[in-house]
Design a protein around this motif. Structure first.
Motif, mmCIF file in Angstrom:
data_model
loop_
_atom_site.group_PDB
_atom_site.id
_atom_site.type_symbol
_atom_site.label_atom_id
_atom_site.label_comp_id
_atom_site.label_asym_id
_atom_site.label_seq_id
_atom_site.Cartn_x
_atom_site.Cartn_y
_atom_site.Cartn_z
ATOM 1 N N THR A 1 0.443 -1.419 0.251
ATOM 2 C CA THR A 1 -0.438 0.029 -0.123
ATOM 3 C C THR A 1 0.728 0.962 -0.021
ATOM 4 N N VAL A 2 1.993 1.225 1.076
ATOM 5 C CA VAL A 2 3.027 2.209 0.602
ATOM 6 C C VAL A 2 3.392 2.582 -0.936
ATOM 7 N N ASP A 3 3.327 1.672 -1.849
ATOM 8 C CA ASP A 3 4.009 1.398 -3.239
ATOM 9 C C ASP A 3 3.089 1.837 -3.514
ATOM 10 N N ALA A 4 1.868 1.131 -3.127
ATOM 11 C CA ALA A 4 0.612 1.976 -4.236
ATOM 12 C C ALA A 4 0.322 2.954 -3.876
ATOM 13 N N ALA A 5 0.518 4.067 -3.402
ATOM 14 C CA ALA A 5 -0.319 5.095 -3.061
ATOM 15 C C ALA A 5 0.180 6.277 -3.764
ATOM 16 N N PRO A 6 2.145 6.030 -3.871
ATOM 17 C CA PRO A 6 2.274 7.095 -5.361
ATOM 18 C C PRO A 6 1.986 6.723 -6.125
ATOM 19 N N LYS A 7 1.749 5.627 -6.610
ATOM 20 C CA LYS A 7 1.832 4.963 -8.396
ATOM 21 C C LYS A 7 -0.409 5.497 -7.731
ATOM 22 N N ALA A 8 -0.469 5.553 -7.678
ATOM 23 C CA ALA A 8 -2.316 6.077 -7.349
ATOM 24 C C ALA A 8 -2.334 7.320 -7.799
ATOM 25 N N SER A 9 -1.049 8.196 -7.085
ATOM 26 C CA SER A 9 -1.788 9.317 -7.197
ATOM 27 C C SER A 9 -0.824 10.002 -8.186
ATOM 28 N N ALA A 10 0.726 9.429 -9.159
ATOM 29 C CA ALA A 10 0.412 10.244 -10.098
ATOM 30 C C ALA A 10 0.054 9.122 -11.036
ATOM 31 N N ASN A 11 -0.972 8.562 -11.732
ATOM 32 C CA ASN A 11 -1.935 7.652 -11.873
ATOM 33 C C ASN A 11 -3.113 9.153 -12.672
ATOM 34 N N ARG A 12 -3.746 9.743 -11.593
ATOM 35 C CA ARG A 12 -4.262 10.757 -11.547
ATOM 36 C C ARG A 12 -3.733 11.808 -12.315
ATOM 37 N N TRP A 13 -2.574 12.296 -11.771
ATOM 38 C CA TRP A 13 -2.288 13.208 -12.374
ATOM 39 C C TRP A 13 -1.999 13.268 -14.570
ATOM 40 N N VAL B 1 -4.696 13.318 -20.235
ATOM 41 C CA VAL B 1 -5.665 12.785 -21.266
ATOM 42 C C VAL B 1 -6.492 12.874 -21.555
ATOM 43 N N VAL B 2 -7.089 14.061 -20.241
ATOM 44 C CA VAL B 2 -8.981 14.457 -20.233
ATOM 45 C C VAL B 2 -8.366 15.869 -20.429
ATOM 46 N N ALA B 3 -7.472 16.908 -20.072
ATOM 47 C CA ALA B 3 -7.172 18.530 -20.709
ATOM 48 C C ALA B 3 -6.799 17.866 -22.758
ATOM 49 N N LEU B 4 -5.752 16.943 -22.918
ATOM 50 C CA LEU B 4 -5.877 17.051 -24.265
ATOM 51 C C LEU B 4 -6.926 16.790 -25.264
ATOM 52 N N ALA B 5 -7.932 15.850 -24.517
ATOM 53 C CA ALA B 5 -9.275 15.597 -24.970
ATOM 54 C C ALA B 5 -9.911 17.537 -25.063
ATOM 55 N N GLN B 6 -9.656 17.279 -24.090
ATOM 56 C CA GLN B 6 -10.884 18.614 -23.714
ATOM 57 C C GLN B 6 -10.216 19.990 -24.652
ATOM 58 N N LEU B 7 -9.204 20.209 -25.520
ATOM 59 C CA LEU B 7 -8.379 20.933 -25.472
ATOM 60 C C LEU B 7 -8.264 20.232 -27.381
ATOM 61 N N PRO C 1 -5.304 1.965 -21.485
ATOM 62 C CA PRO C 1 -5.042 1.142 -19.571
ATOM 63 C C PRO C 1 -4.573 1.710 -18.165
ATOM 64 N N LEU C 2 -5.029 3.370 -18.979
ATOM 65 C CA LEU C 2 -4.743 3.953 -17.957
ATOM 66 C C LEU C 2 -6.121 4.752 -16.834
ATOM 67 N N LEU C 3 -7.083 5.233 -17.720
ATOM 68 C CA LEU C 3 -8.301 5.124 -17.250
ATOM 69 C C LEU C 3 -9.359 4.153 -16.517
ATOM 70 N N ARG C 4 -9.988 4.229 -15.769
ATOM 71 C CA ARG C 4 -10.334 3.709 -14.967
ATOM 72 C C ARG C 4 -12.065 3.713 -15.055
ATOM 73 N N GLU C 5 -12.582 2.688 -15.391
ATOM 74 C CA GLU C 5 -14.541 2.641 -15.908
ATOM 75 C C GLU C 5 -15.050 2.929 -14.297
ATOM 76 N N SER C 6 -16.334 4.259 -14.953
ATOM 77 C CA SER C 6 -16.452 4.691 -13.279
ATOM 78 C C SER C 6 -18.310 4.425 -13.869
#
Length: 491
Positions: free
Chosen positions: A13-25, A30-36, A200-205
């Motif tokens: 979980t120590v490794d997963a938290a920074p990875k999840a945070s990095a993935n958010r950015w 990706v979202v910014a690219l689509a909006q642009l 591979p990056l986006l998570r379904e919701s």
């Protein structure tokens, strides 16, 4: 010494938290690219239109439809696209919307007839109506609260405010050094990158609970928004016309029926609590005013650059960049101020500063210089828009339940689209009056400059109206933007 505990998949979980945070950015990128991509397409094609019209043998009426069809399908299908994203899945909707937008862009880019280009523009608008709310919903779900949400929406707001000017620059480069075809084809590689990274990056919701579609509501709001957008597009040819008044009246009636249906529906397309909440309503109203003023000002500022100041399409695009630079620099400062002072002060001051920039522009002269008459105005306009756009996106989606993220995001985009349609129509009419009043008294470029001045003055008034709206309605406490990254529900 602490020992990392294994997560659900066996990772620390120590490794997963920074990875999840990095993935958010990365998700934000990706979202910014689509909006642009979506924002660019509102202006990049405008630069290419004269060349495309000449090559394809299009009439002036067909040329106007190149712009109108995109706005029409985009605006009409936005709320339905947002609800599809909620029920069908935001990731899936994002990828399909991005892919469809790329295919439609490719079709337009290889168009050999005017009809082929018009069909492509219609499909672009339809897929954009699925893509835009899905992208914003993904951002809202990925950053549910806290300071990171403020930073993420600062990036999104910067693109919303400055992307149009970037479109003018890119359109100028592509048209001058390549051809008008590339103003559409450029979307294809951007989409390929967004899809390749997004899979591979986006998570379904998606929304939980019932996923029944409100078919009557979808039909009413789609036809109503289409009628309003089309009515305003026809107003450029005259307000006292049967088609202008008829479509505007029809749109108002259909949207009124939509509200009635939504208030009684067990499964509303747009739950009225989304738009009747006091702070969110203030954000939506401000979005209409800012969208109208921004698009109107950019259109006529570009005309001033090319016709009065004699700039090439490329130089015209470069001359628009100081506003974008001011937005980018100011957005970073505003994102840090928002948790400290709250959105109310920022969204009250922003429209007044931007309006001051437009007032400076309203004093342009035929022989005036860009550095003295235009540059200071662009800087003021950019600062003011950043003060509005960064908190506006946050407030408009603050407290939205994850179930309604897609349709609420669509509502934000719809207000901007409607505002742009209103601004284009109203300012075109005002320009005609302003230029016509001087046509007999002065020759040369003076009537054009007088028309532009009237437009900038009217845009300043429209922007200034957003200030009291924000002061009265935006009552969100500042601590809403300093909480942890958990969803905040205002009701």
């Amino acid at each position: 010494m602490s020992v990392p505990t294994p997560g659900p998949s066996g990772t620390s979980t120590v490794d997963a938290a920074p990875k999840a945070s990095a993935n958010r950015w990365l998700v934000l990128a990706v979202v910014a690219l689509a909006q642009l991509t979506v924002v660019l397409d509102g202006t990049i094609v405008n630069i290419a239109l004269p060349q495309a019209q000449a090559e394809l043998g299009m009439s002036d009426g067909d040329r106007s439809w190149v712009v109108t069809l995109y706005a029409l399908t985009f605006g009409a299908l936005l709320l339905l696209g947002g609800r599809i994203a909620d029920f069908w899945g935001r990731k899936r909707s994002f990828l399909i919307g991005m892919g469809g937008f790329a295919l439609a862009s490719a079709l337009g880019g290889i168009a050999t007839t005017g009809g082929m280009l018009l069909v492509a523009r219609g499909f672009q608008g339809a897929f954009a109506a699925l893509l835009a709310p899905a992208a914003l919903a993904i951002l809202s779900v990925t950053f549910p609260g806290g300071r990171d949400r403020v930073r993420a929406f600062a990036v999104y707001g910067t693109i919303a405010g400055g992307g149009a000017a970037v479109g003018l620059l890119l359109g100028g480069v592509l048209t001058e050094y390549f051809s008008w075809h590339w103003c559409l084809l450029v979307n294809v590689p951007i989409a390929v990158v967004a899809i390749a990274v997004g899979i591979p990056l986006l998570r379904e919701s998606r929304a939980d609970g019932s996923t029944r579609y409100d078919v009557p509501g979808a039909v009413l709001v789609s036809l109503g928004l289409a009628s309003v957008v089309y009515g305003f597009s026809r107003a450029e040819a005259g307000w006292i016309r049967a088609d202008t008044l008829g479509f505007l009246a029809l749109g108002v009636v259909l949207l009124g029926l939509f509200v009635l249906v939504e208030s009684r529906s067990a499964h509303p397309l747009l739950p009225l609590r989304i738009i009747t909440h006091r702070a969110r309503a203030g954000a939506y109203l401000s979005s209409v005013a800012v969208g109208a003023a921004l698009l109107g000002a950019l259109l006529y500022l570009t005309l001033h650059f090319q016709i009065v100041l004699g700039m090439s399409p490329l130089m015209s695009g470069l001359a628009s960049l100081p506003m974008t630079a001011a937005i980018i620099v100011s957005a970073g400062i505003v994102s840090r101020l928002l948790p400290t002072v709250g959105p109310r002060i920022l969204m009250t001051a922003g429209p007044l500063i931007a309006a001051a920039g437009l007032l400076v522009l309203s004093r342009i002269t035929v022989g005036g210089s860009y550095a003295l008459e235009v540059l200071p105005a662009q800087i003021l306009l950019g600062i003011g828009l950043a003060l509005v756009f960064v908190p506006l996106q946050n407030v408009a989606l603050l407290g939205i339940a994850p179930r309604d993220a897609g349709v609420a995001s669509a509502a934000v985009t719809a207000t901007q689209q409607i505002g742009g349609s209103i601004g284009t129509a109203v300012f075109t009419a005002l320009y005609t009056v302003g230029a016509g009043s001087m046509a007999g008294a002065a020759g040369g470029l003076q009537p054009l400059v007088d028309g532009y001045s009237v437009v900038f003055l009217a845009a300043a008034i429209a922007l200034a109206l957003a200030s009291p709206i924000s002061w009265v309605l935006i009552n969100v406490p500042r601590d809403e933007f300093t909480t942890s990254d958990e969803a905040v529900h205002l009701g």
